[in-house]
Every structure is written in C-alpha cells, then in structure tokens.
Design a protein around this motif. Structure first.
Motif, short mmCIF file in Angstrom:
data_model
loop_
_atom_site.label_atom_id
_atom_site.label_comp_id
_atom_site.label_asym_id
_atom_site.label_seq_id
_atom_site.Cartn_x
_atom_site.Cartn_y
_atom_site.Cartn_z
N THR A 1 0.81 -1.22 0.00
CA THR A 1 0.00 0.00 0.00
C THR A 1 0.85 1.27 0.00
O THR A 1 0.30 2.37 0.05
N VAL A 2 2.16 1.12 -0.04
CA VAL A 2 3.05 2.28 0.03
C VAL A 2 4.11 2.18 -1.06
O VAL A 2 4.76 1.14 -1.22
N TYR A 3 4.30 3.27 -1.80
CA TYR A 3 5.34 3.36 -2.82
C TYR A 3 6.25 4.55 -2.54
O TYR A 3 5.76 5.65 -2.22
N ASP A 4 7.56 4.32 -2.62
CA ASP A 4 8.49 5.44 -2.59
C ASP A 4 8.30 6.27 -3.85
O ASP A 4 7.94 5.74 -4.91
N VAL A 5 8.56 7.57 -3.76
CA VAL A 5 8.35 8.44 -4.91
C VAL A 5 9.55 9.36 -5.10
O VAL A 5 10.12 9.87 -4.13
N TYR A 6 9.97 9.53 -6.35
CA TYR A 6 11.10 10.38 -6.72
C TYR A 6 10.70 11.26 -7.90
O TYR A 6 9.83 10.89 -8.69
N LEU A 7 11.36 12.42 -8.04
CA LEU A 7 11.26 13.18 -9.28
C LEU A 7 12.27 12.60 -10.26
O LEU A 7 13.44 12.46 -9.92
N GLN A 8 11.83 12.24 -11.47
CA GLN A 8 12.72 11.63 -12.46
C GLN A 8 13.13 12.66 -13.51
O GLN A 8 12.29 13.22 -14.21
N GLU A 9 14.43 12.92 -13.60
CA GLU A 9 14.95 13.89 -14.56
C GLU A 9 15.73 13.23 -15.68
O GLU A 9 16.31 13.91 -16.52
N GLY A 10 15.78 11.89 -15.70
CA GLY A 10 16.54 11.18 -16.73
C GLY A 10 16.10 9.75 -16.86
O GLY A 10 14.90 9.47 -16.93
N ASN A 11 17.06 8.82 -16.82
CA ASN A 11 16.75 7.41 -17.04
C ASN A 11 17.24 6.47 -15.95
O ASN A 11 17.00 5.26 -16.02
N ASP A 12 17.95 6.97 -14.94
CA ASP A 12 18.45 6.11 -13.87
C ASP A 12 17.29 5.50 -13.09
O ASP A 12 16.22 6.09 -12.96
N MET A 13 17.53 4.29 -12.54
CA MET A 13 16.54 3.62 -11.71
C MET A 13 17.21 3.14 -10.42
O MET A 13 18.38 2.70 -10.47
N PRO A 14 16.51 3.18 -9.29
CA PRO A 14 17.09 2.65 -8.05
C PRO A 14 17.39 1.16 -8.20
O PRO A 14 16.55 0.39 -8.68
N ALA A 15 18.58 0.74 -7.81
CA ALA A 15 18.99 -0.67 -7.94
C ALA A 15 18.08 -1.56 -7.11
O ALA A 15 17.78 -1.26 -5.94
N GLY A 16 17.66 -2.67 -7.69
CA GLY A 16 16.87 -3.66 -6.97
C GLY A 16 15.43 -3.28 -6.72
O GLY A 16 14.71 -3.99 -6.02
N SER A 17 14.98 -2.16 -7.27
CA SER A 17 13.60 -1.71 -7.05
C SER A 17 12.75 -1.91 -8.30
O SER A 17 13.25 -1.83 -9.42
N THR A 18 11.47 -2.16 -8.08
CA THR A 18 10.51 -2.23 -9.17
C THR A 18 9.79 -0.89 -9.23
O THR A 18 9.05 -0.53 -8.30
N CYS A 19 10.05 -0.14 -10.30
CA CYS A 19 9.56 1.23 -10.38
C CYS A 19 8.75 1.45 -11.66
O CYS A 19 8.93 0.75 -12.66
N ALA A 20 7.87 2.44 -11.62
CA ALA A 20 7.08 2.83 -12.78
C ALA A 20 7.12 4.35 -12.91
O ALA A 20 7.13 5.08 -11.91
N LEU A 21 7.14 4.82 -14.16
CA LEU A 21 7.12 6.25 -14.44
C LEU A 21 5.66 6.72 -14.37
O LEU A 21 4.79 6.18 -15.05
N VAL A 22 5.40 7.74 -13.54
CA VAL A 22 4.03 8.22 -13.35
C VAL A 22 4.02 9.74 -13.32
O VAL A 22 5.07 10.38 -13.26
N THR A 23 2.84 10.30 -13.37
CA THR A 23 2.65 11.73 -13.15
C THR A 23 1.73 11.92 -11.94
O THR A 23 1.00 11.02 -11.55
N LEU A 24 1.79 13.11 -11.35
CA LEU A 24 0.98 13.42 -10.16
C LEU A 24 0.00 14.53 -10.50
O LEU A 24 0.31 15.46 -11.25
N HIS A 25 -1.20 14.44 -9.90
CA HIS A 25 -2.30 15.34 -10.29
C HIS A 25 -3.12 15.78 -9.09
O HIS A 25 -3.14 15.12 -8.04
N LEU A 26 -3.82 16.90 -9.26
CA LEU A 26 -4.89 17.24 -8.35
C LEU A 26 -6.07 16.31 -8.64
O LEU A 26 -6.24 15.85 -9.77
N PRO A 27 -6.92 16.05 -7.63
CA PRO A 27 -8.03 15.11 -7.84
C PRO A 27 -9.23 15.78 -8.46
O PRO A 27 -10.29 15.90 -7.87
N CYS A 28 -9.07 16.26 -9.73
CA CYS A 28 -10.17 17.03 -10.31
C CYS A 28 -10.70 16.47 -11.60
O CYS A 28 -11.83 16.80 -11.99
N LEU A 29 -9.93 15.65 -12.32
CA LEU A 29 -10.37 15.14 -13.61
C LEU A 29 -10.40 13.63 -13.61
O LEU A 29 -10.03 12.98 -14.58
N CYS A 30 -10.84 13.02 -12.50
CA CYS A 30 -10.84 11.57 -12.37
C CYS A 30 -11.78 10.93 -13.37
O CYS A 30 -12.84 11.46 -13.62
#
Length: 224
Positions: free
Chosen positions: A195-224
């Motif tokens: 139920t918990v995911y670590d979150v980072y700002l991604q400025e390139g292509n590096d990925m944390p070693a040993g982690s399963t990560c996905a590229l996402v965007t963050l939004h206000l809850p207005c256009l669900c």
C-alpha cells in the motif's frame, strides 16, 4: 479628462488581473485566490477541492470556497512502512495530490515518518500549491515539499522540510510540474508494503537498484 480615463483604465486592469485565467483554479477547499473567471469562462465545481475556469457564460454569483467539517481520519494499518503522520487529528484544508496510472492508480501523496510516499487515500496529505507546495498538518503547522537536487542520480529524492528550497513548482491543468526546467515525470517504486510506494522526481533514465519502479505523473483530484 485624461486623468479620468487613466484612472478608469487602471480600475479595469486591476479587476481583470484579479480574475482567474482560462482553465485556472477558481475555488475549492483551501483556495484563497479569485473565485471569478476572465470573460468567456465560468467557474465550474469539479469536486470539493478544485473548481476550474471552463469555457461558458460567467455565473451570476462567485463560487464559494468550501471549508470541511473537522473529522478524525482513520488510522492506517500498523506496519512499519505505513504512513502515519497525516492519519490522526482533524482533516487539514488543502488539495490532495494523487497518481492516476498503474501500479499506483489513485494512490495519494503523504508523509511516512517525514518522507514523501504514495499511499492510501485514508492517510492522504492535504497541500497548498503555488510556486512552493506545503503539506498542511492537522496541528496547523506546515512542511514544504522539496526536491533534493544534490543527488547524483537522475531520480531525485523528495523531502518534507520546514523551509521551502524548491520554489519552481507549477500546474499544467491538474498536473504537478517543475517549471525550471519543466519536468512532470515521477518514479513510483514498490516497497515491502503493497500500500506504500516510494516516490522520486525523475529527470533522466536512472533507476534505483533492486527496485521495481514505474514512471508516473501526479495530479490534483479534479479530472478523475
């Protein structure tokens, strides 16, 4: 005569600037800006936290900002990784920030022991957004959402601090971005708690070693 015309123009410029721009925010819980829109747009309530200037005739009455009734937010499950800092006390004012892509569809930005994570809506943080983003705590205090630009990797850790060091946050529609340079990509990385995911700002292509990560965007809850 010239002075009168100049004063009239100043009056019109002042009142025009006090209106929200096309597609801009014009109301919602915690909103302190204008509740009227520029000509040709009307303020439409999308949810309790966000009203937006959309094309159409202006309403005869401005949108009223909603103040929530204080309630106790349910406590999160008792695991070491589960966010707790926003889970008790009266619900603060502000806007929620969410992801809308798998694997974190409708996971919400919040504090996990002072660290920004994406987690359940029940423990969601509430934020005031501008060139800075502040986390509004139940006790009335604030922490600022910052990017740790000192990291050598392209994925930048995010922090909550008492001082705002990241001052180029912005919105494109309902999407959270940084403006200098423009960046809207975040990494959501799985933890031992589903139920918990670590979150980072991604400025390139590096990925944390040993982690399963996905590229996402963050939004206000207005256009669900």
């Amino acid at each position: 005569m010239k002075a009168a015309v100049f004063a009239c123009l100043c009056y019109l410029v002042y009142h025009a600037s006090a209106q929200s721009a096309a597609w801009g925010q014009c109301g919602g819980i915690g909103w302190t800006g204008s509740t009227t829109c520029v000509s040709g747009y009307s303020c439409e309530v999308l949810n309790d936290y966000y009203s937006q200037c959309v094309p159409g005739a202006a309403s005869s009455a401005p949108i009223t900002t909603v103040t929530p009734t204080p309630t106790s937010t349910p406590s999160s499950p008792g695991t070491s990784n589960t966010p707790t800092s926003t889970a008790t006390g009266a619900t603060p004012t502000g806007s929620q920030i969410r992801a809308d892509q798998d694997p974190v569809y409708h996971f919400y930005l919040q504090s996990n022991g002072g660290t920004p994570v994406l987690g359940p809506e029940a423990s969601s943080g509430y934020f005031t957004l501008g060139s800075t983003i502040s986390l509004n705590n139940p006790d009335g205090s604030q922490l600022y959402f910052n990017v740790d630009e000192s990291a050598s990797t392209s994925y930048k850790p995010l922090t909550f601090d008492t001082t705002a060091t990241t001052t180029d946050w912005g919105l494109e529609g309902d999407t959270i971005i940084t403006t200098s340079p423009r960046q809207l990509n975040f990494l959501a990385c799985a933890t031992s708690d589903a139920t918990v995911y670590d979150v980072y700002l991604q400025e390139g292509n590096d990925m944390p070693a040993g982690s399963t990560c996905a590229l996402v965007t963050l939004h206000l809850p207005c256009l669900c």
